[in-house]
Design an enzyme around this catalytic site. Structure first.
Site, short mmCIF file in Angstrom:
data_model
loop_
_atom_site.label_atom_id
_atom_site.label_comp_id
_atom_site.label_asym_id
_atom_site.label_seq_id
_atom_site.Cartn_x
_atom_site.Cartn_y
_atom_site.Cartn_z
N HIS A 44 22.84 -20.24 6.97
CA HIS A 44 23.21 -21.06 5.23
C HIS A 44 22.80 -22.75 5.70
O HIS A 44 24.09 -23.02 6.27
CB HIS A 44 24.31 -20.54 4.73
CG HIS A 44 24.37 -20.36 3.87
ND1 HIS A 44 23.36 -20.06 2.20
CD2 HIS A 44 25.35 -21.37 3.38
CE1 HIS A 44 23.91 -21.34 1.17
NE2 HIS A 44 24.83 -22.11 2.07
N LEU A 101 19.14 -8.21 -0.17
CA LEU A 101 18.64 -7.29 0.42
C LEU A 101 19.35 -5.97 0.39
O LEU A 101 20.87 -6.74 0.18
CB LEU A 101 18.40 -7.33 1.72
CG LEU A 101 17.59 -7.99 2.49
CD1 LEU A 101 17.98 -8.79 4.11
CD2 LEU A 101 16.33 -7.75 1.99
N GLN A 114 20.73 -28.53 12.94
CA GLN A 114 22.22 -27.99 13.49
C GLN A 114 21.68 -26.82 13.09
O GLN A 114 22.08 -25.64 14.26
CB GLN A 114 23.96 -28.17 12.52
CG GLN A 114 24.05 -30.30 13.02
CD GLN A 114 24.18 -29.98 14.65
OE1 GLN A 114 24.24 -29.72 15.31
NE2 GLN A 114 23.37 -31.46 14.69
N GLU A 115 21.58 -26.17 11.73
CA GLU A 115 20.47 -25.54 11.97
C GLU A 115 19.34 -24.57 13.29
O GLU A 115 20.13 -23.11 13.67
CB GLU A 115 19.66 -24.87 10.50
CG GLU A 115 20.81 -24.71 9.55
CD GLU A 115 19.42 -25.36 8.14
OE1 GLU A 115 19.04 -24.18 8.31
OE2 GLU A 115 19.91 -25.39 7.01
C1 GAR Z 1 16.90 -23.74 5.70
O1 GAR Z 1 18.00 -24.86 5.08
C2 GAR Z 1 17.69 -22.66 5.29
O2 GAR Z 1 18.90 -22.66 5.89
C3 GAR Z 1 17.77 -22.72 3.56
O3 GAR Z 1 16.75 -22.46 3.60
C4 GAR Z 1 16.34 -23.80 4.49
C5 GAR Z 1 14.89 -22.98 4.43
O4 GAR Z 1 13.96 -23.93 5.68
N1 GAR Z 1 18.90 -21.25 3.35
C6 GAR Z 1 19.34 -20.65 2.67
O5 GAR Z 1 19.65 -21.55 1.36
C7 GAR Z 1 19.83 -19.20 1.68
N2 GAR Z 1 20.83 -19.20 0.90
P1 GAR Z 1 13.52 -23.53 6.92
O6 GAR Z 1 12.02 -22.70 6.06
O7 GAR Z 1 12.49 -24.98 7.12
O8 GAR Z 1 13.14 -22.79 8.15
#
Ligand code: GAR
Length: 216
Positions: free
Chosen positions: A113, A97, A177-178
């Site tokens: 991330h 962005l 964890q995300e």
């Molecule tokens: C996730 O692992 C997120 O952390 C990563 O993409 C995936 C999306 O998964 N993002 C990045 O790498 C950004 N640099 P999702 O569409 O299932 O949420």
């Protein structure tokens, strides 16, 4: 104050989006997903939004590969404003962005991330961790600034890297964890508990009893 109105930008699978929707619908967080916007017409994230009755909008990114054209970015802003979004949450949104957007939403854009920043920013954080040979990696939720994955860190969670991990097994461990810390970070914002002091994000105490303290 009402619930925090979050606009989610997503490019793909949308599992983080789903985790936020699930927490929101279950009433675990004071967050409402007001709109989901994607640069990819057939992103699963848009499907997930529609299934949950959330407005889902495809906004084409324009001719660039890794960023949005100024016209496209303007359109993103308009859609977010139409839905009166307080906070923009990037959830697997694979576009950079520009300053204009970040200034308009200054301090109100967050990202997840799949690594313990500042290690392994950019693409394929899980593969970078495996190739480097770290024994721990994890997930980071941070405010977005003009750099790539460089903004002030809100929450992190660590996971071990196993000798026999593949990119997929490590990604799955991190993803759990995300999902957990993204919802938690949005709740901290909804409660107005975060204060950004330079690079450092400080969290104030929650309301008495809200976090299940030991003073019962
Ligand atoms: C996730 O692992 C997120 O952390 C990563 O993409 C995936 C999306 O998964 N993002 C990045 O790498 C950004 N640099 P999702 O569409 O299932 O949420």
């Amino acid at each position: 104050m009402g619930r925090l109105r979050v606009g989610v930008l997503a490019s793909g699978r949308g599992s983080n989006l789903q985790a936020i929707i699930d927490s929101s619908l279950a009433g675990r967080i004071d967050v409402e997903v007001a709109v989901v916007v994607s640069d990819v017409a057939d992103a699963q994230a848009l499907e997930r939004a529609r299934s949950a009755g959330i407005p889902a909008v495809h906004v084409p990114p324009g001719r660039f590969r890794t960023k949005l054209t100024p016209e496209a970015e303007q359109r993103y802003t308009e859609v977010l404003e139409e839905h009166r979004v307080d906070v923009v949450a990037l959830a697997g949104f694979m576009r950079i962005l520009h300053d204009d957007f970040l200034e308009r939403y200054s301090g109100r854009v967050v990202n997840v991330h799949p690594a313990l920043l500042p290690s392994f920013p950019g693409l394929h954080g899980q593969k970078q961790a495996l190739d480097y040979g770290v024994k721990w990696s994890g997930a980071t939720v941070h405010f977005v600034d003009a750099g790539v994955d460089t903004g002030p860190i809100i929450l992190q969670a660590a996971v071990p890297v196993m000798d026999d991990d593949s990119e997929e097994t490590l990604a799955a461990r991190i993803l759990e964890q995300e999902h957990r810390i993204y919802a938690e970070a949005l709740q901290l914002i909804a409660e107005g508990r975060l204060k950004v002091d330079g690079r450092v994000v400080r969290t104030s105490e929650g309301a008495a009893g809200a976090t299940g303290g030991d003073d019962a």
